[in-house]
Design an enzyme around this catalytic site. Structure first.
Site, mmCIF file in Angstrom:
data_model
loop_
_atom_site.group_PDB
_atom_site.id
_atom_site.type_symbol
_atom_site.label_atom_id
_atom_site.label_comp_id
_atom_site.label_asym_id
_atom_site.label_seq_id
_atom_site.Cartn_x
_atom_site.Cartn_y
_atom_site.Cartn_z
ATOM 1 N N TYR A 47 0.864 -1.165 0.000
ATOM 2 C CA TYR A 47 0.000 0.000 0.000
ATOM 3 C C TYR A 47 0.910 1.227 0.000
ATOM 4 O O TYR A 47 1.681 1.433 0.938
ATOM 5 C CB TYR A 47 -0.925 0.015 1.221
ATOM 6 C CG TYR A 47 -2.055 -0.972 1.141
ATOM 7 C CD1 TYR A 47 -3.319 -0.574 0.700
ATOM 8 C CD2 TYR A 47 -1.868 -2.305 1.487
ATOM 9 C CE1 TYR A 47 -4.372 -1.483 0.617
ATOM 10 C CE2 TYR A 47 -2.912 -3.220 1.399
ATOM 11 C CZ TYR A 47 -4.151 -2.799 0.971
ATOM 12 O OH TYR A 47 -5.184 -3.700 0.885
ATOM 13 N N HIS A 99 -6.186 -1.545 -6.448
ATOM 14 C CA HIS A 99 -7.185 -0.516 -6.204
ATOM 15 C C HIS A 99 -6.514 0.751 -5.685
ATOM 16 O O HIS A 99 -5.356 0.726 -5.241
ATOM 17 C CB HIS A 99 -8.298 -0.998 -5.251
ATOM 18 C CG HIS A 99 -7.892 -1.188 -3.819
ATOM 19 N ND1 HIS A 99 -7.647 -2.413 -3.262
ATOM 20 C CD2 HIS A 99 -7.711 -0.298 -2.815
ATOM 21 C CE1 HIS A 99 -7.328 -2.281 -1.985
ATOM 22 N NE2 HIS A 99 -7.360 -1.006 -1.693
ATOM 23 N N HIS A 128 -17.039 -1.768 4.093
ATOM 24 C CA HIS A 128 -15.679 -1.855 4.638
ATOM 25 C C HIS A 128 -15.640 -2.713 5.903
ATOM 26 O O HIS A 128 -16.408 -2.497 6.841
ATOM 27 C CB HIS A 128 -15.156 -0.451 4.966
ATOM 28 C CG HIS A 128 -13.783 -0.450 5.574
ATOM 29 N ND1 HIS A 128 -12.642 -0.659 4.846
ATOM 30 C CD2 HIS A 128 -13.367 -0.277 6.860
ATOM 31 C CE1 HIS A 128 -11.584 -0.613 5.635
ATOM 32 N NE2 HIS A 128 -11.999 -0.376 6.866
ATOM 33 N N HIS A 137 -12.302 -5.206 8.075
ATOM 34 C CA HIS A 137 -10.894 -5.596 8.035
ATOM 35 C C HIS A 137 -10.799 -7.064 7.603
ATOM 36 O O HIS A 137 -11.640 -7.547 6.852
ATOM 37 C CB HIS A 137 -10.223 -5.304 9.361
ATOM 38 C CG HIS A 137 -9.913 -3.841 9.547
ATOM 39 N ND1 HIS A 137 -9.443 -3.302 10.723
ATOM 40 C CD2 HIS A 137 -10.030 -2.796 8.692
ATOM 41 C CE1 HIS A 137 -9.267 -1.998 10.581
ATOM 42 N NE2 HIS A 137 -9.628 -1.657 9.365
#
Length: 620
Positions: A233, A266, A415, A417
């Site tokens: 990320y 993404h 959303h 985790h």
């Protein structure tokens, strides 16, 4: 990411029997394309019958194009295979597993090539399906590779088949290196395999008219070197000009560096909290120890894109405000790179292009958080395969915070985790569930995007919004509690709506006092004591729970009846005036049924065996 044009040209008109002829070998591809465009009933421009496109494998040897016919309840696929070897398999499964998968296989026995509907059992053994629901429409070799054109209904009512529904679909693929005498001879453990996540059932939404004074802003990675790691990320801080006035974002689209289409998974653009006058500039991995702490306060979503998604448009009457007084000048770009081959030396400048206008639209669009508060009082026991937690936006909050004319939700981003498996938000009115806002029965925390809703959902004062998340903690030995950490859990639906109101967060959690009663109650029935002294944290208490059927079922029951603490919050994080602690759960007397496969009457009889395919140059 735009689909490239197919390798055929459109000539002639279809005859009355062309639909049947399209599945026969030697039929002109031109006829097939005319049929396809007609079947889709004008849902896409004729020059682009396959508007959606993703690379399947990181090397780019497999590319998938598709379109949807909602009248037919079927998907048309175009699969491009570069460097064809002995065949391939393509299909779907619940989480991308090779076991219990719904497959279509192209294989050769050394003499002939075959295309057939298949399935895999719990051991991963492949079997030919007795009901052939993948219909081959055309196979053609070109200089670019082999093109396979086939269709598949959403629902087949074959127990071996996958039900294609709204939400995430886990696609899987495998490359056959050698001829095989039968499907049963394929050893999937020895194949080069992989998975790709995508939303197959895209909504057919007309493109709104864009303003004439449109400007663009590219929020891109600064030519970074993609780390040779499977998952990265990357965070990058961008600063808006000092005199940047208030504008409306009306559209955005991805910018993907050519050659990196299979690596960029993404991307999201966040705006930082306005209370910070400055945010340190940074470009590096988001989990780097060098990342400034203030980047953690850049969480207001402006744009989000995931593999397979196209441009995102706001409704003509609304735009997302940014810039001007009360708005931070700092944006954070976050790019998720998926590099399973750990490719080295690849540079990237991918990002998102924002389209904005100074001619403000009638309404500001808003983003509201629904679901659960980030708190450890909401927990999932270990070794659970499907534990459900639910958060509420109560009628008391919507009655107080929403305008009489209501709000209109047009998009949603779910959303959780790592342990999240399903997420759904439903709208209830008068004690009855009346409409699904968004549902993803195959949700993956590794595939999150803002999704346009097929139908705008209107919410009025006194309505209730219920968000439920299903978790799997079979690989964990301790309870998973709510919180911000990646190993903690969340249950959130970021709904995009208009007109914007002061209500920014409408979430709940179990009343902490009732949770303490749970710990005391479990103590009475177990030999192991859970410390309930004031200095012991909720996390420590959960870690001390002996997780047996009694403690699990009691916790599940607690969450199903205990009062809740409501967070009915303004954008300033201050609650609306009122009493919000120890609120009763909304009373729901009628619930919606889960979506189920619908078998269409009159569907043509499928062939009983595989189709022989000619893989020579030209059409087949």
């Amino acid at each position: 990411m735009q689909a490239t044009s197919p390798p055929w040209k459109r000539t002639g008109l279809p005859s009355p029997t062309a639909r049947e002829a399209a599945s026969m070998y030697g039929t002109a591809v031109a006829v097939f394309l005319v049929i396809l465009v007609a079947a889709l009933q004008g849902s896409v421009p004729p020059e682009n019958p396959f508007p959606y496109h993703i690379p399947l494998d990181p090397e780019g040897t497999l590319e998938l194009f598709w379109n949807i016919s909602y009248p037919q309840e079927a998907i048309y696929f175009q699969l491009l295979v570069r460097k064809l070897r002995a065949g391939l398999l393509f299909g779907m499964s619940d989480r991308g597993e090779l076991q219990n998968a719904d497959l279509v296989v192209l294989w050769t026995d050394g003499d002939n090539a075959y295309f057939g509907d298949a399935w895999s059992d719990q051991k991963g053994q492949i079997h030919l399906d007795s009901q052939q629901d993948y219909q081959l429409l055309q196979a053609q070799k070109t200089p670019e590779g082999l093109y396979l054109l086939f269709k598949r209904p959403f629902a087949t009512c074959d127990p071996k088949d996958y039900f294609i529904e709204d939400g995430t679909v886990h696609l899987l693929y495998g490359i056959l290196e050698q001829p095989v005498r039968s499907l049963e001879a394929i050893n999937m453990s020895s194949l080069q395999t992989g998975l790709q996540r995508v939303q197959l059932l895209k909504p057919h939404i007309s493109v709104p008219t864009l303003p004439k004074d449109l400007s663009t802003m590219e929020v891109q990675s600064p030519n970074i070197l993609i780390p040779a790691e499977e998952t990265t990320y990357w965070c990058y801080i961008l600063e808006l000009p000092a005199d940047f006035s208030r504008h409306h974002i009306v559209m955005y689209e991805p910018i993907v560096t050519v050659g990196n289409e299979a690596l960029v998974h993404h991307m999201e653009v966040f705006q930082c909290a306005p209370e910070f006058e400055s945010i340190p500039h940074f470009s590096g991995p988001c989990d780097s120890k060098m990342k400034p702490d203030r980047l953690n306060y850049c969480r207001h979503v402006l744009a989000a894109w995931a593999l397979g998604a196209k441009a995102f448009y706001y409704p003509e009457e609304a735009g997302l405000a940014f810039g001007g007084a009360g708005s931070s000048r700092y944006l954070r770009l976050e790019v998720h790179y998926h590099n399973p081959l750990k490719t080295q030396g690849r540079r990237d400048s991918s990002g998102i292009r924002l389209y904005y206008t100074a001619s403000l639209r009638r309404y500001d669009a808003g983003i509201m958080e629904l679901g659960l508060v980030y708190t450890p009082v909401m927990a999932i026991p270990p070794q659970e395969d499907a534990f459900v937690l639910t958060g509420y936006c109560t009628d008391k909050c919507t009655q107080l915070a929403l305008p009489p004319s209501g709000i209109h939700i047009f998009a949603s981003q779910l959303h959780t985790h790592l342990t999240g498996r399903k997420v759904v938000t439903v709208l209830a009115r008068g004690g009855r569930e009346v409409e699904v806002v968004n549902r993803d029965n195959h949700y993956s925390p590794h595939f999150q995007e803002i999704r346009m809703l097929k139908k705008v959902v209107s919410v009025y004062p006194g309505d209730v919004l219920i968000t439920s998340c299903t978790y799997n903690t079979e690989d964990r030995t301790l309870a998973t509690v709510g919180g911000f950490g990646i190993l903690e859990e969340m249950c959130v639906n970021y709904v995009h709506y208009y007109p914007q109101t002061q209500l920014e967060l409408c979430k709940s959690a179990v009343d902490p006092g009732f949770l303490q009663k749970y710990f005391h109650f479990v103590n009475r029935f177990n030999s192991e004591d859970i410390c309930t002294c004031p200095q012991t944290s909720v996390l420590q208490q959960f870690d001390s729970v002996p997780w047996n059927s009694f403690s699990r079922d009691t916790l599940r029951a607690l969450y199903g009846f205990a009062p809740i603490a409501m967070h009915c919050n303004k954008s300033s994080a201050v609650r609306f005036q009122g009493e919000w602690d120890q609120q009763p759960l909304p009373e729901i007397t009628s619930t919606l049924e889960e979506p189920a496969p619908r078998c269409l009457a009159g569907r043509a009889q499928s062939p009983s065996g595989p189709t022989v395919v000619s893989l020579s140059e030209g059409k087949s």
